[in-house]
Design a protein around this motif. Structure first.
Motif, PDB file in Angstrom:
ATOM      1  N   ALA A  51       0.715   6.525  -7.026  1.00 56.02           N
ATOM      2  CA  ALA A  51      -0.555   7.170  -7.359  1.00 56.02           C
ATOM      3  C   ALA A  51      -0.506   8.671  -7.107  1.00 56.02           C
ATOM      4  CB  ALA A  51      -1.684   6.540  -6.552  1.00 56.02           C
ATOM      5  N   GLU A  52       0.209   9.079  -6.080  1.00 51.46           N
ATOM      6  CA  GLU A  52       0.327  10.507  -5.775  1.00 51.46           C
ATOM      7  C   GLU A  52       1.145  11.231  -6.829  1.00 51.46           C
ATOM      8  OE1 GLU A  52       1.879  13.443  -2.149  1.00 51.46           O
ATOM      9  OE2 GLU A  52       1.793  11.270  -1.861  1.00 51.46           O
TER      10      GLU A  52
ATOM     11  N   PRO B  83       0.805  -1.216   0.000  1.00 47.67           N
ATOM     12  CA  PRO B  83       0.000   0.000   0.000  1.00 47.67           C
ATOM     13  C   PRO B  83       0.841   1.272   0.000  1.00 47.67           C
ATOM     14  CG  PRO B  83      -1.016  -1.621   1.426  1.00 47.67           C
ATOM     15  CD  PRO B  83       0.309  -2.192   1.003  1.00 47.67           C
ATOM     16  N   ASP B  84       1.970   1.261   0.696  1.00 50.21           N
ATOM     17  CA  ASP B  84       2.822   2.461   0.747  1.00 50.21           C
ATOM     18  C   ASP B  84       3.402   2.779  -0.622  1.00 50.21           C
ATOM     19  OD1 ASP B  84       2.346   2.870   3.415  1.00 50.21           O
ATOM     20  OD2 ASP B  84       4.234   1.958   4.103  1.00 50.21           O
TER      21      ASP B  84
ATOM     22  N   THR C 146      -4.588  -3.276  -0.427  1.00 48.62           N
ATOM     23  CA  THR C 146      -4.087  -2.930  -1.759  1.00 48.62           C
ATOM     24  C   THR C 146      -5.217  -2.772  -2.769  1.00 48.62           C
ATOM     25  OG1 THR C 146      -1.917  -3.952  -1.431  1.00 48.62           O
ATOM     26  CG2 THR C 146      -2.718  -3.796  -3.702  1.00 48.62           C
TER      27      THR C 146
ATOM     28  N   SER D  43       0.623   3.849  -3.111  1.00 51.33           N
ATOM     29  CA  SER D  43       0.124   5.193  -2.807  1.00 51.33           C
ATOM     30  C   SER D  43       1.120   6.253  -3.259  1.00 51.33           C
ATOM     31  CB  SER D  43      -0.151   5.327  -1.306  1.00 51.33           C
ATOM     32  OG  SER D  43      -1.189   4.469  -0.904  1.00 51.33           O
TER      33      SER D  43
ATOM     34  N   LEU E 179      -7.053   0.604  -3.006  1.00 52.27           N
ATOM     35  CA  LEU E 179      -6.303   1.829  -3.241  1.00 52.27           C
ATOM     36  C   LEU E 179      -6.670   2.495  -4.556  1.00 52.27           C
ATOM     37  CD1 LEU E 179      -2.738   0.707  -2.119  1.00 52.27           C
ATOM     38  CD2 LEU E 179      -4.263   2.272  -0.906  1.00 52.27           C
ATOM     39  N   ARG E 180      -6.602   3.818  -4.545  1.00 55.19           N
ATOM     40  CA  ARG E 180      -6.842   4.597  -5.751  1.00 55.19           C
ATOM     41  C   ARG E 180      -5.820   4.220  -6.829  1.00 55.19           C
ATOM     42  NH1 ARG E 180      -4.372   9.748  -6.645  1.00 55.19           N
ATOM     43  NH2 ARG E 180      -3.733   9.638  -4.461  1.00 55.19           N
TER      44      ARG E 180
END
Length: 266
Positions: free
Chosen positions: A98-99, A91-92, A122, A95, A125-126
């Motif tokens: 995605a950012e 997830p880190d 996961t 993310s 997540l976007r």
């Protein structure tokens, strides 16, 4: 939905066009494992140039823990890659991508015990649109000697998480045997039976068997058509097809088969 994904090293631009014409549904321009530290910058330039010239494909970037992660994301900011494959996905790391690359489709490559344990997070997540299994790296990280059926419990978790997250069917990992068609066909058949919808390929010779195995056979299509036709003719009454009762799971399976070959199952 792509069935076959062919890796091509980012340091070898002469292979990009050949890979795109190989019959693979998607190519993966690799900036990670297939590129040594001394050619990372060069490979990145080749990949950027490929997209600038109108080429397409997925890009596998280097992991967040690597010194090349930021440069990869900077380079991809203006590239028309169809998706970004994030190795050793958590997830880190997802993310963070995605950012930096908002709106980009992300393929989460599950290659570690941590990545497997975090699957439920996961898939929510976007940007994450599909999961893929990095079976060789996962086996090494989990200290499991083997990359085939011994890892099927992990494969099942990836399939289950994809369904719970509303994602497309996931992509299974590679078969190390490059030209043994019997082994490749067996691996892909098992992947499909487990609920995967595609496979990572490391050689063009693996593509035909992969595409064929993930495409419903004519027998399956005929059966699905009989189910839907019989159901329509019965007008809501209980029906049998080939001596078997047709209930909701059977109908759903028939619709999935017809949808997979581009036919309206309604």
């Amino acid at each position: 939905m792509p069935r076959s994904y062919l890796f091509v090293p980012g340091r070898m631009p002469d292979r990009f066009t050949k890979a795109a014409a190989s019959g693979a549904d998607e190519i993966i321009l690799d900036l990670e494992d297939a590129v040594g530290p001394e050619t990372k910058d060069e490979a990145r330039e080749h990949v950027v140039g490929w997209f600038a010239s109108g080429g397409g494909g997925v890009v596998r970037i280097n992991g967040m823990e690597s010194p090349w992660f930021d440069a990869d994301l900077d380079a991809l900011a203006d590239c028309a890659a169809s998706a970004v494959m994030v190795p050793k996905a958590t997830p880190d790391s997802l993310s963070a991508v995605a950012e930096r690359l908002p709106g980009r489709d992300l393929v989460a490559l599950i290659e570690t015990a941590e990545g497997l344990a975090e699957l439920r997070n996961t898939v929510a997540l976007r940007g994450v649109t599909r999961l893929a299994f990095g079976n060789l790296d996962f086996g090494a990280d989990a200290r499991i000697p083997g990359s085939g059926p011994i890892l099927d419990p992990a494969r099942f978790e990836i399939v289950l998480a994809s369904r719970l997250g509303g994602l497309a069917q996931p992509i299974d990992g590679v078969t190390p045997e490059l030209r043994d068609h019997a082994i490749i066909a067996s691996d892909v058949a098992r992947s499909r039976a487990l609920g995967f919808g595609g496979k990572l390929c490391i050689h063009p010779d693996q593509i035909a068997a992969t595409n064929a195995a993930f495409t419903p056979t004519q027998e399956e299509r005929d059966w699905a058509s009989r189910v839907i036709t019989t159901l329509d003719e019965a007008n809501g009454s209980a029906v049998q097809v080939d001596g078997k009762m047709v209930d909701r799971p059977v109908i759903e399976r028939a619709r999935q088969i017809l949808a997979a070959v581009g036919r309206d199952p309604a």
